[in-house]
Design a protein around this motif. Structure first.
Motif, mmCIF file in Angstrom:
data_model
loop_
_atom_site.group_PDB
_atom_site.id
_atom_site.type_symbol
_atom_site.label_atom_id
_atom_site.label_comp_id
_atom_site.label_asym_id
_atom_site.label_seq_id
_atom_site.Cartn_x
_atom_site.Cartn_y
_atom_site.Cartn_z
ATOM 1 N N VAL A 213 83.352 58.459 25.644
ATOM 2 C CA VAL A 213 84.590 58.132 24.919
ATOM 3 C C VAL A 213 84.207 57.777 23.487
ATOM 4 N N ALA B 172 84.100 55.032 30.836
ATOM 5 C CA ALA B 172 83.085 55.823 30.128
ATOM 6 C C ALA B 172 81.682 55.499 30.634
ATOM 7 N N ARG C 43 80.603 60.850 31.101
ATOM 8 C CA ARG C 43 81.891 60.687 30.385
ATOM 9 C C ARG C 43 81.639 59.927 29.087
ATOM 10 N N LEU D 18 90.431 54.312 29.663
ATOM 11 C CA LEU D 18 89.432 55.375 29.756
ATOM 12 C C LEU D 18 88.105 54.767 30.209
ATOM 13 N N VAL E 268 79.928 54.942 25.174
ATOM 14 C CA VAL E 268 80.989 54.879 24.149
ATOM 15 C C VAL E 268 80.347 55.034 22.782
ATOM 16 N N GLY F 193 92.651 52.176 19.746
ATOM 17 C CA GLY F 193 91.774 51.876 20.878
ATOM 18 C C GLY F 193 90.990 50.598 20.673
ATOM 19 N N THR G 217 86.252 62.401 25.350
ATOM 20 C CA THR G 217 87.593 62.016 24.887
ATOM 21 C C THR G 217 87.444 61.339 23.531
ATOM 22 N N ARG H 168 84.461 50.688 28.996
ATOM 23 C CA ARG H 168 85.894 50.994 29.137
ATOM 24 C C ARG H 168 86.568 50.879 27.775
ATOM 25 N N VAL H 169 87.460 51.853 27.514
ATOM 26 C CA VAL H 169 88.237 51.821 26.271
ATOM 27 C C VAL H 169 89.711 51.822 26.646
ATOM 28 N N VAL I 180 89.443 59.081 20.728
ATOM 29 C CA VAL I 180 90.623 58.233 20.499
ATOM 30 C C VAL I 180 90.773 58.063 18.993
#
Ligand SMILES: Cc1cc2nc3c(=O)[nH]c(=O)nc-3n(C[C@H](O)[C@H](O)[C@H](O)COP(=O)(O)OP(=O)(O)OC[C@H]3O[C@@H](n4cnc5c(N)ncnc54)[C@H](O)[C@@H]3O)c2cc1C
Length: 484
Positions: free
Chosen positions: A14, A160, A12, A158, A163, A137, A37, A144-145, A39
């Motif tokens: 972000v 992650a 994942r 979110l 990042v 964000g 994802t 984590r975001v 942001v």
């Protein structure tokens, strides 16, 4: 989309910031099988698309019309309707000069084009399966975001595996003189102007200041460029900067050298810019182009273990890693080189690295850059100043554009091609092209620098006759060393 195996599909990613650093990375990460994802608080494409690159180059495209028309008279072209009794060759035989600038229409086109480009990027990301969250964000630790959505709904969290921070930068303002969007403007606020300024003061003679000063001057505005240095474009090739300053002055621009702006304030009908030495420059508007500040404060970076330089830039290595494991950074927030192309490359490299694809670390000297003035100034590889500072051995030759047959036909006078090469190995180390459309002409020199070609490699390739690129082969030929 190609899958790289079940473990990678679960990765994942972000991405904080949807400019070129972010959206290009998102596309690569999807292609490599990650869940992605993005942001973004402003709009996809970032400042590059919405306020910086796309709007400025679209405005400059309009200004180019005016500089092209300057050349037209020398080619025998007259604008307007000739007077009935005009005789051939009479310069004053026009009854209507017939050119004016409708700045509201120019700016409307600029903004429409930027919005359309942003929508195209959004559609592309949607098609590729990238999730977009619109909002502000911040990092909550390295994995984590947290996003505050634009609509004011509850925060989105979110999680992650990695990042990418690509939050860009915002315009720096003059201390104590905040931009008001009416008379004291940053470059993001120029496109609200409905009519040409009567007298525009541009503070800052770096790339952004020079580009806007040149463009508004070409559109017919009385421009004063305030430069704190000896000449415009400090840090660029000295011959190119000198030539451009000469062109600016010959077009009627006032260039104030060694003049540091201390502040700007509104007057009854305009602005007054005070200089550090006590002088005051008055105008109708001032554009402040004194650099940018990375948007890295207050978004949890240092708390997550990401080291920031005193300037606020994120410290990264050549594969875009920060000091926090799993956190990468790309683009203007890193301060490597403030260019969209570099942001995109850093973002792609980050994703290749984190997702286990083949990676080539970024090579800053290979970056080609262009200043969109008239003429344009394109550079690649080592600059002469860098070669001299490093004590490197090099040979160089410059060929003025005025000797190029195509340039003569096109009525172009101002410009040159310059190459630097190693004196023994003859490898091309760098080059400068000053010419209309130099941004297009620099590519053969970029290839030569990237692939370590020699001047003979460049000289032996065919160029079209007549062509501006013929000067690149010619200057390479001039650097040829006969075999002993
Ligand atoms: C006037 C001007 C002209 C330029 N012309 C050129 C050019 O011709 N060629 C070129 O290569 N470069 C040019 N540049 C430089 C180019 O604009 C930048 O290098 C490029 O935009 C950097 O991309 P980026 O992705 O790092 O940042 P940006 O494009 O700035 O994108 C970052 C995005 O992150 C978002 N963001 C920031 N913080 C947050 C947050 N906390 N949460 C959510 N989103 C956030 C921002 O809203 C922004 O949209 C120009 C710059 C200027 C100022």
């Amino acid at each position: 989309m190609t899958s790289q195996g079940p473990d990678l599909q679960a990765t994942r990613i972000v991405i904080l910031g949807g400019g070129p650093g972010g959206y290009e990375a998102a596309l690569v990460a999807r292609r490599l099988g990650a869940e992605v994802t993005v942001v973004e608080r402003q709009g996809l494409g970032g400042s590059a698309v919405l306020t910086d690159v796309v709007p400025s180059k679209t405005l400059i495209a309009a200004a180019e019309w005016m500089t092209s028309t300057e050349r037209a008279a020398g080619l025998g072209i007259r604008f307007g309707v000739p007077a009935a009794d005009a005789r051939p060759g009479e310069a004053g035989d026009l009854v209507a000069p017939g050119i004016s600038v409708d700045l509201a229409a120019v700016n409307q086109r600029v903004m429409a084009l930027a919005a359309a480009q942003s929508a195209d990027i959004r559609a592309r990301l949607d098609r590729e399966g990238v999730v977009t969250v619109l909002g502000e964000g911040r990092l909550d630790g390295p994995r984590r975001v947290v996003v505050r959505p634009r609509g004011g709904e509850a925060d989105v969290v979110l999680e992650a595996d990695a990042v990418l921070v690509s939050v860009g930068a915002t315009p720096r303002e003059l201390p104590g003189s905040p931009a008001d969007g009416e008379r004291i403007l940053t470059w993001t606020q120029l496109y609200g102007l409905q009519a040409l300024p009567e007298k525009l003061i541009v503070v800052g003679s770096g790339v952004t200041g020079a580009e806007f000063a040149g463009a508004y001057n070409a559109l017919g505005v009385d421009v004063t460029l305030v430069s704190s240095r000896d000449r415009v474009l400090p840090g660029e090739d000295a011959d190119a900067a000198e030539l451009l300053e000469g062109v600016f002055r010959s077009r009627g621009m006032t260039v104030l050298s060694r003049s540091r702006a201390a502040g700007a304030e509104r007057t009854a009908d305009g602005v007054a810019v005070s200089l550090a030495d006590g002088r005051v420059v008055e105008g109708s508007h001032v554009l402040v182009a004194v650099g940018a500040i990375p948007a890295t404060r207050g978004i949890g970076l240092e708390e997550a273990g990401v080291t920031l330089a005193p300037s606020g830039h994120v410290v990264v290595d050549k594969v875009s890693r920060t000091t926090a494991r799993g956190v990468y950074a790309a683009g203007d927030c890193t301060g490597v080189l403030p260019l969209a192309s570099v942001a995109a490359m850093q973002g792609r490299i980050a994703m290749q690295h984190v997702l286990g694809d083949a990676v080539r670390p970024i090579r800053v000297p290979d970056v080609a850059a262009n200043i969109f003035t008239s003429p344009e100034i394109a550079t690649v590889g080592k600059s002469e100043a860098a070669l001299q500072a490093a004590g490197s051995k090099y040979v160089t030759t410059t060929l003025p554009l005025s000797r190029n047959p195509r340039a003569k036909m096109l009525g172009m006078r101002d410009g040159f091609v310059k190459l630097f090469a190693h004196p023994e190995a003859a490898v091309v180390l760098g080059g400068v092209v000053v010419s209309p459309r130099a941004s297009e002409l620099i590519f053969p020199i970029t290839l030569a620098v990237s692939h370590r070609l020699t001047v003979d490699d460049v000289a032996e390739a065919f160029t079209v006759y007549p062509s501006l690129s013929g000067s690149i082969a010619e200057v390479a030929r001039m650097l040829h060393h006969p075999v002993d």
